[in-house]
Scaffold this motif. Sequence first.
Motif, PDB file in Angstrom:
ATOM      1  N   ARG A  68       0.850  -1.178   0.000  1.00  0.00           N
ATOM      2  CA  ARG A  68       0.000   0.000   0.000  1.00  0.00           C
ATOM      3  C   ARG A  68       0.892   1.237   0.000  1.00  0.00           C
ATOM      4  O   ARG A  68       2.036   1.194   0.449  1.00  0.00           O
ATOM      5  CB  ARG A  68      -0.898   0.006   1.246  1.00  0.00           C
ATOM      6  N   PRO A  69       0.391   2.359  -0.515  1.00  0.00           N
ATOM      7  CA  PRO A  69       1.195   3.589  -0.483  1.00  0.00           C
ATOM      8  C   PRO A  69       1.476   4.017   0.946  1.00  0.00           C
ATOM      9  O   PRO A  69       0.731   3.682   1.872  1.00  0.00           O
ATOM     10  CB  PRO A  69       0.297   4.611  -1.198  1.00  0.00           C
ATOM     11  N   GLY A  70       2.554   4.757   1.121  1.00  0.00           N
ATOM     12  CA  GLY A  70       2.859   5.231   2.456  1.00  0.00           C
ATOM     13  C   GLY A  70       4.320   5.586   2.623  1.00  0.00           C
ATOM     14  O   GLY A  70       5.101   5.583   1.666  1.00  0.00           O
ATOM     15  N   THR A  71       4.705   5.854   3.872  1.00  0.00           N
ATOM     16  CA  THR A  71       6.061   6.325   4.131  1.00  0.00           C
ATOM     17  C   THR A  71       7.101   5.240   3.969  1.00  0.00           C
ATOM     18  O   THR A  71       8.279   5.551   3.758  1.00  0.00           O
ATOM     19  CB  THR A  71       6.137   6.907   5.550  1.00  0.00           C
ATOM     20  N   ASP A  72       6.735   3.959   4.092  1.00  0.00           N
ATOM     21  CA  ASP A  72       7.727   2.902   3.871  1.00  0.00           C
ATOM     22  C   ASP A  72       8.275   2.986   2.448  1.00  0.00           C
ATOM     23  O   ASP A  72       9.482   2.925   2.233  1.00  0.00           O
ATOM     24  CB  ASP A  72       7.098   1.525   4.102  1.00  0.00           C
ATOM     25  N   GLY A  73       7.378   3.126   1.497  1.00  0.00           N
ATOM     26  CA  GLY A  73       7.824   3.277   0.119  1.00  0.00           C
ATOM     27  C   GLY A  73       8.584   4.562  -0.099  1.00  0.00           C
ATOM     28  O   GLY A  73       9.553   4.602  -0.874  1.00  0.00           O
TER      29      GLY A  73
END
Length: 375
Positions: free
Chosen positions: A109-114
């Motif tokens: 899912r999109p987010g800060t990890d990516g």
Amino acid sequence: MAAGVSGGVLGAGMLIMPPVVAALAGGHSLLVWSAHLLLGASVSLMLAMSVHARVGPTSLAGAVGALLAPWAQRAVDGVFAVAFTAGQAAIAWFAATCLLAAAHGALPRPGTDGLLLALAVLAVAVLAALSPFSLPAVALRLRPWVTGLLALACVAWGWPAVPAAGADTPLAPSDLSPAGGQWLALAALFFAGVGWEAVTTVVPVAAASRRRTAAGVVLGAVAVAVVYLGLAAVQRVTAGAPATGDSVPTPLRWVLTGAVVTVLTSYCFTNVRTAARIVGRLRPGDEPRPTARGATLPVIAAVGAACCAFAVLGTRDGAVPLLLLGPAAAALTGYGLAAAGAVRRGGPLLRVTGVAVLLVLAGMTVLSVPLLRGG
């Protein structure tokens, strides 16, 4: 000329665009690819005929400036300088998506990890661009071949997997209508098609007749079509129904991911320097002379910072194709001004072609913007 056209177009898009177009366009992916290839080949042929015996070897911006006016050259350089930074952010997000998918066995899912991974990819590329390091000429010649073979391996194994319609992933916005997804796919494909303008360099160097010039450009376009339609066809066969990535053995997906990240980082590295050279052309003439890197260190650093700034905007779903709209807008601007130059400076046939290209580009923009905005 055929090698120049195909070599200018085929690049990182071979890895990025097959899964993105499949996610956006679904069963219409081959139609979208075909429409882009037909338009790109037409633009390339129009540009080739425009510069034939009129303009010396130069960039798209230089050719547009010679055909229209100096302001047009600066306009094209300006939009491409910004577009290159957004494009590198999209490449980095795709690499980050592959890394997270390899770790979890499914698209993230999109987010800060990516975001953190994307920034790490960009940091490596920018640091390499700031260093004296340069890829050997043989590596640059072999890179498109390696990229193509790696892209074929990825689509054959279905890696990364094509997300289901409406899934919340970086590869496709979840809130687009089917028609909006197809138009976004067609627009984003101009990232893969940046390079159709290579004819502004190779055609004047070849100094061939108009017939041989047209034949060379058409042959190069056919080579590009074989590669991209071949990848799209394999993608469609292997995708079938949306997959999760669990069908790809863990060691294999890490091998593919490592290779993908390495190749894409190398493209970010060279593209950052390219963007810095474009920015350098926009600066006043009394600025410090470019270094062996192709631009001064402050310019390279500024371009790298802009890439990272665009990457920060990519935490929403569909980050990759949305960031690719930057290169798409630049290509549309450059090709539109080139078509205007063809209308101004060409003969009757070239003027008709220029008008047709202008109408198609304008029509694409008018039809796609409301759909992309959800209207």
